[in-house]
Design an enzyme around this catalytic site. Structure first.
Site, PDB file in Angstrom:
ATOM      1  N   LYS A 228      28.580 -15.016  11.043  1.00  0.00           N
ATOM      2  CA  LYS A 228      28.270 -16.192  10.981  1.00  0.00           C
ATOM      3  C   LYS A 228      29.192 -17.494  10.930  1.00  0.00           C
ATOM      4  CE  LYS A 228      24.711 -14.630   7.294  1.00  0.00           C
ATOM      5  NZ  LYS A 228      24.334 -14.296   5.926  1.00  0.00           N
TER       6      LYS A 228
ATOM      7  N   GLU B 166      10.453  -7.690  -2.014  1.00  0.00           N
ATOM      8  CA  GLU B 166      10.207  -8.278  -2.926  1.00  0.00           C
ATOM      9  C   GLU B 166       9.532  -6.828  -4.134  1.00  0.00           C
ATOM     10  OE1 GLU B 166      11.044 -11.315  -0.660  1.00  0.00           O
ATOM     11  OE2 GLU B 166      10.083  -9.888  -0.407  1.00  0.00           O
TER      12      GLU B 166
ATOM     13  N   ARG C 297       4.415 -11.806  -1.711  1.00  0.00           N
ATOM     14  CA  ARG C 297       4.536 -10.946  -0.654  1.00  0.00           C
ATOM     15  C   ARG C 297       4.676  -9.499  -1.148  1.00  0.00           C
ATOM     16  NH1 ARG C 297       7.678 -12.207   4.185  1.00  0.00           N
ATOM     17  NH2 ARG C 297       9.231  -9.900   3.372  1.00  0.00           N
TER      18      ARG C 297
END
Length: 642
Positions: free
Chosen positions: A284, A371, A399
């Protein structure tokens, strides 16, 4: 203005232009593309680290594959800025996340190179599989290519898709962008060489021949041969899990080395084997030292100075952010209550759970992008006597709705839902807006639904939820900073289903739920200036309703207006149902419900979004005046008679 001195990038408007370059030019092209991304985000803000990490990968994919015929899908999409620059959108790239500008994620309406919209994670493999199977059924050559991060691979949906992927054959390519977890050892020349060899047509041809021969062997020998093949490659390259799911695994390879990437992608493109997973290791923030050194701080950024890396976050101080109020309040409550624990789904900083975790690390759980698991995990904790808080953004809690219904509400388990980013969210747009939670939660039996009007109310509601053991309870609060009200040292346990009068009047009643209260108070001042005596109530609860207060307001005022930053079916619908069921509308009472419009609102500044939705002071005043059948020309006469 675009970055100067980008001669190769200047000649590439679309991937077809990129494919005209010689392989030896790709390194320079990638460097120019990275510089353009850095300069762009420095002026617009947005996601930086993820995009910088896939510059070479983006270049290699578009160079090797025939996009847009080959359908490229970026999981989540926050890493797609380099992709947008080389797919016909460079001239608009500095409109990212602005009103009328490019989305910060992939979006079908923007470009044929965005075949599938994204912003929530772990959907890419399922979508790419759909494209691949459709092409196979219609005898079209295109592939489905999914680029998915190792974080997104923590969600069960990714594995559900992979388990179903074998039918796609070689039309499905999954690229695992490993940029955080240590899934595999550091890569080098040997692993790149092995990846190139095992992805080659020659190796695959030999392997397929060996398979055909092995199938003619007695079962015991066949099983032994198959296991030898799997474990040999699994030991050298870590792919056994993916092989068990039906994928041919290649990697790990250095995702920043184009000399490694290009031949492997070409081999996979030309191979006749089934679905393939390419394990690419990236960093990253690659190529920008400030992002490399602090990947978390440079994941999503405000405008910044390219040379110094200093972000322009505006003046310091001011009211605390709502998520920090929640996290710090919960941490203090846990000091004296060992049953309190906190759960987040890969968003500890965004939800304030990081602050709780510093004080109580053994009772803070980051379940990853999962989730559904997080909600049922909380249900198990609650069933065993704990006091779990599920801190999840409103848009992400969607979700896990089945788990909220089946595992929590039906069993009446006291799970506490701290719903962050409720309401509109500005530059993140429709994919992240918290528009629906009041509606989808307040319909459930046993559920209590609260909405905080300010940071003090949020602290009170956190305490109230902690003390509530009768069943599930949720409280919602917006993105951003509070209103500046002080947070009391001693918190109040709110009476369930009871609101409060903020301002008393006689003619107009404004029934507010949540963070629109300040706009409701402004509207009341303007109505008072027109001679219309106005009551403002903060209902606090969408469920259960404060029926006593609502009855009083509806029967003692000429017009009543409900105000909420939520979709149709929320507070307004419940108030109308109560009024209808109890005959309160028979006397001609004027009730108006103000809510988010029945559209997906595009990105913009939050105050502009709320104005467009009519949920600001001006919109409230206009709604009241229309209900009273007056316009600005004769309202003064009404005020004189009031």
């Amino acid at each position: 203005m675009p970055v100067s001195n980008t001669p190769l990038l200047d000649d590439v408007s679309y991937p077809a232009d990129l494919r005209k370059l010689k392989p030896a030019q790709l390194r320079q092209f990638a460097d120019e593309l990275r510089a353009e991304v850095i300069d762009t985000v420095s002026t617009t803000g947005g996601h930086l680290g993820a995009g910088l990490g896939v510059v070479e990968l983006t270049t290699a994919i578009h160079y090797v594959f025939n996009t847009p015929e080959d359908r490229l899908i970026w999981d989540v999409g926050h890493q797609c800025y380099p992709h947008k620059i080389i797919t016909g959108r460079r001239d608009r790239i500095r409109t990212l996340r602005q009103s009328g500008g490019l989305s910060g994620f992939t979006k079908r309406s923007e470009s044929e190179y965005d075949p599938f919209g994204a912003a929530h994670s772990s959907t890419s493999i399922s979508a790419a599989l759909g494209f691949a199977i459709a092409n196979k059924l219609n005898d079209k050559p295109g592939r489905g290519i999914a680029v998915i991060g190792d974080g997104a691979m923590s969600a069960g949906m990714a594995y559900e898709a992979m388990n179903n992927a074998e039918a796609a054959g070689n039309r499905l390519v999954v690229i695992l962008n490993d940029n955080d977890m240590s899934i595999a050892p550091p890569v080098g020349g040997l692993s790149a060489y092995l990846a190139r060899i095992v992805s080659s047509r020659e190796f695959l041809g030999v392997r397929q021949l060996a398979r055909r021969i092995a199938r003619k062997l007695p079962k015991g020998l066949y099983d032994a041969a198959r296991k030898t093949d799997e474990y040999a490659r699994g030991m050298t390259m870590g792919g056994t899990l993916f092989e068990e799911l039906g994928f041919y695994y290649v990697g790990p390879i250095d995702g920043h080395n184009l000399e490694h990437l290009i031949p492997v992608l070409e081999n996979v493109r030309d191979a006749g084997e089934g679905p393939c997973l390419i394990h690419v290791v990236t960093e990253k923030g690659k190529g920008y030292k400030f992002a490399e050194e602090a990947a978390d701080k440079y994941h999503g950024v405000a405008q910044f100075d390219v040379v110094s890396g200093k972000q322009n976050k505006g003046p310091g101080g001011g009211p605390p952010a709502y998520q920090n109020v929640f996290g710090e309040t919960l941490a203090k409550l846990a000091d004296s209550d060992s049953r309190i624990c906190a759960i987040t789904a890969a968003m500890p900083t965004g939800t304030g759970v990081d602050r709780f975790a510093k004080a109580h690390p053994e009772k803070a759980f980051d379940v990853g992008i999962a989730e559904q698991h997080g909600v049922t995990f909380a249900a198990g904790l609650a069933a065993q006597g704990m006091r779990p808080f599920c801190a999840i953004y409103s848009t992400f809690l969607q979700r896990a709705y089945d788990q909220v219904v089946h595992d929590v509400a039906i069993q009446n388990l006291p799970v506490r839902f701290a719903i962050d980013r409720a309401g509109l969210v500005g530059a993140d747009g429709s994919t992240h807006a918290g528009s629906f939670d009041v509606t989808y939660l307040a319909t459930l039996p046993n559920m209590v639904v609260m909405a905080a009007a300010d940071e003090a109310e949020l602290a009170h509601m956190t305490y109230t939820a902690a003390e509530y053991d009768e069943g599930p309870i949720a409280f919602r609060y917006p993105r951003g900073n509070g209103t500046g009200v002080p947070i009391p040292d001693v918190l109040e346990k709110l009476e369930i289903g009871k609101g409060r009068i903020v301002k008393q009047g006689t003619k107009v009643a404004i029934l507010s739920l949540g963070a629109r209260l300040e706009e409701a108070k402004k509207a009341a001042e303007r109505l008072e200036a027109k001679g219309l005596s106005t009551t403002v109530a903060d209902l606090r609860f969408a469920k259960p309703l404060d029926e006593e207060l609502i009855r009083k307001l509806l029967t003692t005022h000429e017009v009543a207006v409900t105000v909420e930053e939520a979709s149709v079916g929320g507070l307004g619908a419940h108030v109308l149902t109560y009024a209808s069921d109890n005959g309160l509308t028979d006397a001609g009472l004027k009730i108006r419900t103000m809510r988010l419009p029945d559209i997906f609102q595009d990105q913009d500044k939050p105050d502009v979004q709320y104005a467009e939705a009519g949920l600001d002071a001006d919109g409230i005043v206009e709604t009241v005046l229309k209900a009273l059948r007056h316009n600005s020309a004769n309202i003064e006469d009404e005020g004189a008679r009031a």
